[in-house]
Motif scaffolding. Structure first.
Motif, PDB file in Angstrom:
ATOM      1  N   VAL A  27      -1.333  45.731 -36.304  1.00  0.00           N
ATOM      2  CA  VAL A  27      -0.948  45.488 -34.911  1.00  0.00           C
ATOM      3  C   VAL A  27       0.544  45.787 -34.754  1.00  0.00           C
ATOM      4  O   VAL A  27       1.342  45.478 -35.631  1.00  0.00           O
ATOM      5  CB  VAL A  27      -1.214  44.005 -34.529  1.00  0.00           C
ATOM      6  N   ASP A  28       0.910  46.382 -33.636  1.00  0.00           N
ATOM      7  CA  ASP A  28       2.326  46.572 -33.321  1.00  0.00           C
ATOM      8  C   ASP A  28       2.985  45.203 -33.228  1.00  0.00           C
ATOM      9  O   ASP A  28       2.482  44.308 -32.529  1.00  0.00           O
ATOM     10  CB  ASP A  28       2.471  47.325 -31.996  1.00  0.00           C
ATOM     11  N   THR A  29       4.094  45.020 -33.925  1.00  0.00           N
ATOM     12  CA  THR A  29       4.716  43.695 -33.986  1.00  0.00           C
ATOM     13  C   THR A  29       5.264  43.246 -32.632  1.00  0.00           C
ATOM     14  O   THR A  29       5.307  42.048 -32.358  1.00  0.00           O
ATOM     15  CB  THR A  29       5.829  43.651 -35.047  1.00  0.00           C
ATOM     16  N   ASP A  30       5.684  44.182 -31.793  1.00  0.00           N
ATOM     17  CA  ASP A  30       6.162  43.799 -30.465  1.00  0.00           C
ATOM     18  C   ASP A  30       5.013  43.255 -29.616  1.00  0.00           C
ATOM     19  O   ASP A  30       5.172  42.277 -28.879  1.00  0.00           O
ATOM     20  CB  ASP A  30       6.842  44.973 -29.768  1.00  0.00           C
ATOM     21  N   LEU A  31       3.843  43.880 -29.724  1.00  0.00           N
ATOM     22  CA  LEU A  31       2.662  43.389 -29.023  1.00  0.00           C
ATOM     23  C   LEU A  31       2.285  42.002 -29.546  1.00  0.00           C
ATOM     24  O   LEU A  31       1.977  41.092 -28.766  1.00  0.00           O
ATOM     25  CB  LEU A  31       1.483  44.355 -29.198  1.00  0.00           C
ATOM     26  N   ALA A  32       2.327  41.834 -30.858  1.00  0.00           N
ATOM     27  CA  ALA A  32       2.011  40.540 -31.461  1.00  0.00           C
ATOM     28  C   ALA A  32       2.971  39.462 -30.959  1.00  0.00           C
ATOM     29  O   ALA A  32       2.555  38.342 -30.640  1.00  0.00           O
ATOM     30  CB  ALA A  32       2.070  40.634 -32.980  1.00  0.00           C
ATOM     31  N   THR A  33       4.245  39.797 -30.858  1.00  0.00           N
ATOM     32  CA  THR A  33       5.242  38.849 -30.353  1.00  0.00           C
ATOM     33  C   THR A  33       4.951  38.496 -28.901  1.00  0.00           C
ATOM     34  O   THR A  33       5.049  37.334 -28.506  1.00  0.00           O
ATOM     35  CB  THR A  33       6.666  39.432 -30.482  1.00  0.00           C
ATOM     36  N   ALA A  34       4.580  39.474 -28.104  1.00  0.00           N
ATOM     37  CA  ALA A  34       4.270  39.222 -26.689  1.00  0.00           C
ATOM     38  C   ALA A  34       3.063  38.298 -26.551  1.00  0.00           C
ATOM     39  O   ALA A  34       3.084  37.367 -25.727  1.00  0.00           O
ATOM     40  CB  ALA A  34       4.020  40.549 -25.966  1.00  0.00           C
ATOM     41  N   ARG A  36       1.978  36.111 -28.763  1.00  0.00           N
ATOM     42  CA  ARG A  36       2.424  34.794 -29.226  1.00  0.00           C
ATOM     43  C   ARG A  36       3.236  34.094 -28.133  1.00  0.00           C
ATOM     44  O   ARG A  36       3.092  32.893 -27.904  1.00  0.00           O
ATOM     45  CB  ARG A  36       3.257  34.978 -30.491  1.00  0.00           C
ATOM     46  N   THR A  37       4.080  34.848 -27.458  1.00  0.00           N
ATOM     47  CA  THR A  37       4.931  34.281 -26.419  1.00  0.00           C
ATOM     48  C   THR A  37       4.111  33.737 -25.255  1.00  0.00           C
ATOM     49  O   THR A  37       4.415  32.667 -24.724  1.00  0.00           O
ATOM     50  CB  THR A  37       5.938  35.345 -25.936  1.00  0.00           C
ATOM     51  N   VAL A  38       3.074  34.464 -24.852  1.00  0.00           N
ATOM     52  CA  VAL A  38       2.208  33.993 -23.762  1.00  0.00           C
ATOM     53  C   VAL A  38       1.560  32.661 -24.145  1.00  0.00           C
ATOM     54  O   VAL A  38       1.499  31.729 -23.339  1.00  0.00           O
ATOM     55  CB  VAL A  38       1.148  35.055 -23.396  1.00  0.00           C
ATOM     56  N   VAL A  39       1.084  32.576 -25.385  1.00  0.00           N
ATOM     57  CA  VAL A  39       0.473  31.325 -25.851  1.00  0.00           C
ATOM     58  C   VAL A  39       1.489  30.186 -25.793  1.00  0.00           C
ATOM     59  O   VAL A  39       1.186  29.083 -25.325  1.00  0.00           O
ATOM     60  CB  VAL A  39      -0.087  31.487 -27.289  1.00  0.00           C
ATOM     61  N   ILE A  40       2.704  30.451 -26.231  1.00  0.00           N
ATOM     62  CA  ILE A  40       3.754  29.430 -26.218  1.00  0.00           C
ATOM     63  C   ILE A  40       4.097  29.008 -24.790  1.00  0.00           C
ATOM     64  O   ILE A  40       4.293  27.819 -24.506  1.00  0.00           O
ATOM     65  CB  ILE A  40       5.008  29.926 -26.962  1.00  0.00           C
ATOM     66  N   ILE A  41       4.163  29.968 -23.883  1.00  0.00           N
ATOM     67  CA  ILE A  41       4.461  29.657 -22.474  1.00  0.00           C
ATOM     68  C   ILE A  41       3.397  28.717 -21.904  1.00  0.00           C
ATOM     69  O   ILE A  41       3.719  27.708 -21.273  1.00  0.00           O
ATOM     70  CB  ILE A  41       4.564  30.946 -21.631  1.00  0.00           C
ATOM     71  N   GLY A  76      13.579  35.134 -28.617  1.00  0.00           N
ATOM     72  CA  GLY A  76      12.742  36.325 -28.516  1.00  0.00           C
ATOM     73  C   GLY A  76      13.152  37.403 -29.503  1.00  0.00           C
ATOM     74  O   GLY A  76      12.306  37.994 -30.188  1.00  0.00           O
ATOM     75  N   LEU A  77      14.442  37.658 -29.603  1.00  0.00           N
ATOM     76  CA  LEU A  77      14.922  38.663 -30.556  1.00  0.00           C
ATOM     77  C   LEU A  77      14.641  38.229 -31.993  1.00  0.00           C
ATOM     78  O   LEU A  77      14.270  39.049 -32.835  1.00  0.00           O
ATOM     79  CB  LEU A  77      16.419  38.917 -30.339  1.00  0.00           C
TER      80      LEU A  77
END
Length: 137
Positions: A27-34, A36-41, A76-77
């Protein structure tokens, strides 16, 4: 009581590394981060509404907003870099090196917040820094 939350934070951070390493395969790591971020939000706002903390949002100052936004950008970074490091390296290497942030936090808190560094804290930070270099090299 603070230390209970700190230990829970460490436990969840460890689980984060483990789950992320498994989840980012192919998986693209930026997509994975996004993702994860939605879940956290969703989780964070659910907690805010359940606790009723949303009623205090109007009391936030400009300074609160500024530094919370800066903190969010730094988080995020950090996550983007962490996921990329996990994809390229081993959890047993990446997670401990990531914890260099502990020593860096101690130093930055002394420089920018005027917090004192005790002998015990200084030794602990030096050991973390030393351990990080051992893992890297």
């Amino acid at each position: 009581m603070w230390w209970i939350y700190a230990l829970l934070s460490a436990l969840f951070a460890a689980l984060t590394a483990l789950f992320a390493k498994i989840g980012i395969k192919g998986v693209d790591t930026d997509l994975a981060t996004a993702i994860r971020t939605v879940v956290i939000i969703i989780l964070a706002w659910a907690i805010v509404f359940v606790k009723g903390s949303n009623n205090t949002i109007g009391s936030l100052t400009r300074q609160n907003w500024t530094f919370l936004i800066l903190s969010g950008c730094a988080t995020g970074l950090s996550w983007i870099c962490y996921f990329k490091a996990l994809q390229l390296g081993k959890v047993s290497q990446v997670a401990p090196v990531d914890k260099l942030s502990v020593a860096l936090s101690i130093i930055l808190a002394a420089v920018f917040l005027g917090e004192s560094i005790t002998l015990k804290t200084g030794i602990a930070a030096a050991l973390i820094i030393g351990g990080t270099f051992i893992l890297i090299f």
